[in-house]
Design an enzyme around this catalytic site. Sequence first.
Site, PDB file in Angstrom:
ATOM      1  CG  PHE A 268      -1.936  -1.127   1.141  1.00 61.63           C
ATOM      2  CD1 PHE A 268      -3.126  -0.964   0.453  1.00 61.63           C
ATOM      3  CD2 PHE A 268      -1.662  -2.354   1.720  1.00 61.63           C
ATOM      4  CE1 PHE A 268      -4.043  -2.003   0.357  1.00 61.63           C
ATOM      5  CE2 PHE A 268      -2.571  -3.404   1.628  1.00 61.63           C
ATOM      6  CZ  PHE A 268      -3.765  -3.228   0.948  1.00 61.63           C
ATOM      7  CD  GLU A 269      -0.982   5.412  -3.143  1.00 58.13           C
ATOM      8  OE1 GLU A 269      -1.375   4.606  -3.998  1.00 58.13           O
ATOM      9  OE2 GLU A 269      -1.118   6.628  -3.239  1.00 58.13           O
ATOM     10  CG  PHE A 270      -0.114   6.833   2.128  1.00 56.33           C
ATOM     11  CD1 PHE A 270       0.634   7.986   2.009  1.00 56.33           C
ATOM     12  CD2 PHE A 270      -1.322   6.756   1.467  1.00 56.33           C
ATOM     13  CE1 PHE A 270       0.180   9.062   1.255  1.00 56.33           C
ATOM     14  CE2 PHE A 270      -1.787   7.821   0.712  1.00 56.33           C
ATOM     15  CZ  PHE A 270      -1.035   8.978   0.601  1.00 56.33           C
ATOM     16  N   GLY A 271       2.714   2.956   2.918  1.00 52.22           N
ATOM     17  CA  GLY A 271       3.732   2.269   3.709  1.00 52.22           C
ATOM     18  C   GLY A 271       3.449   0.844   4.140  1.00 52.22           C
TER      19      GLY A 271
ATOM     20  CG  ASN B  97      -0.011   9.949  -3.679  1.00 51.03           C
ATOM     21  OD1 ASN B  97      -0.576  11.032  -3.697  1.00 51.03           O
ATOM     22  ND2 ASN B  97      -0.526   8.885  -3.118  1.00 51.03           N
TER      23      ASN B  97
END
Lengths: 252, 323
Positions: free
Chosen positions: A49-52, B133
């Site tokens: 998942f891109e936020f971590g 992003n």
Amino acid sequence: MEYKSNELLICIASRQMEDGTSAFIGTGIPMLAAALAKRMHAPNLIPLFEFGGVGGTLEVLPLGVGDSKTFYKAFAALGICDLMETAQRGLVDYGFLGGAQIDMYGNLNSTVIGPQQKPKVRLPGSGGANDIGSSCWKTIAVMQHTARRFVPAVDFVTTAGYLTGPGAREAAGLAPNSGPYRVVSNLALMGYDEETKRMKLLATNPGVTVQQVVENTGFELIIPEKVGINEPPTDKELTLLRNEIDPGRLYI
Amino acid sequence: MGEQESGLSKLLLSPDANDIREWLHKNKSMVLKDKVMSESEAVRTFIHEGCYVATELYGSVRAPMSLCREIVRQGFKDLSLAGQGVMETEHLISGGCVKRIELTYQGWEVYGISNVLRRAAEGGQVTISEWSNASLAWRLKAAAMGIPFIPTRSMLGTDTFKYSGAKTIVCPFTGQKLVALPASPVDVGVIHVHRADQYGNCQIDGITGFAWELARASKRLIISCEEIIPTDEIRKYPDRTIIPWFLVDAVVHAPFGSYPGEMCYYYERDKQHIKDYIDQTETEEGAQAYLQKWVTGPKSHAEFLELVGAEKMDGLRKAVLGR
């Protein structure tokens, strides 16, 4: 068992996920598809998942890509730069994407309908989509299949597909051998022709004719001689989806 | 390979690393001082009209909601915004605080597109440049490194690049085409963390989003935290300090500061509140009515929490997913 259109979409998307690979998962259908794949044929799928979040169990369904469920019992809780750099280095196999529009080269629009500076409909913007489409080896788009979404030219190229055709990604500076791989829609499963990089039909969903797919596609889709038929969702898939993955019916 | 291509959008911040060095040298220091203050004082002291504000993480996850509500309360009209947000940035837009956005994503994920962004963009109230992003995060990283740009392969070949303020460059070693992302030394960073001490040493649980980068890219940094902890606790776990004190200008104690969003291991998000809010934002009147009741109505975060109610907060604390 009877099933709904989005349940079918989730099952077909889930079957594209490969055991022992890594995949960037976006909100919505890809999350359910990954949760299902992990319980079916791909227990060693690593959801990113891109936020971590890295390698969570997906026991509880996340509501967003930064949600605490994206790293529940995960191997690591990192940050956005770390994960996007991992993809840029070439370590991420798959990326799941969505959008309001897609064209025959798999370019995706999730930014705007109409001109960017005078929008008819302002959409959320790239988010991580552009990065995922630039850096993952293979991307899989999940879309509703209508002629308004499968268009001759997207209003705005948010995320690079094959851009203008063979060689265009490389000419733009993107990594060789990367790019769109599959499109999963409520009507069919599509891939890309190796030579022309144009979208081609691979299999229709149960009860859907080739003609219906063609009518709902706003560009000329390559129709090979042999077109497969996707298996409907199995009882096991549906039971997992309804009882374990999304018991609160957030998505299905 | 051909000539350099340039994105069409004007940059809102100068990426000049020398200017930043001079500014930081003059204005920041490693002197330990008590930085605890109210949200009202922090916002009044460090945010000014015309400045560029960036928030972290986003919307419904470890977002600095209490500080964003305070920015709206103080009636700013001319801010620039790094657009990676959900509810917190929507409040700034609905509150009329924002004129320019360097946008990557403003939406509701599972709940769909942002009515607030739609009205602002389609009505021409804000000018928007496009970024991804990772690009926004890497721009912060470049600023954190003290360099004017950072190369990447993101955005190549797309309209996202065309409507950004980036440029293409040719790699001096390989001859390959890359995107040069301009450093983004933001005027004010706003980050909500789990724990901080009075000097601003911060701990975050769970994913770190782009807190590391934003903290180091911010000329002024306002921290809100669920708990203020003794410095001895910080010293016991120095490996947990993701944001050290010398980056921080203000520490605001804000329990439930991410509400109605979640704070991992502390409290779950309030799904019903969020859903009702989104329904309300379908009309401009609805969005303004929400702001009046929940944002400008309460005069402080403490008053806001009274409005939320202890029972609600207890429930969300109990609903949190463990480890």
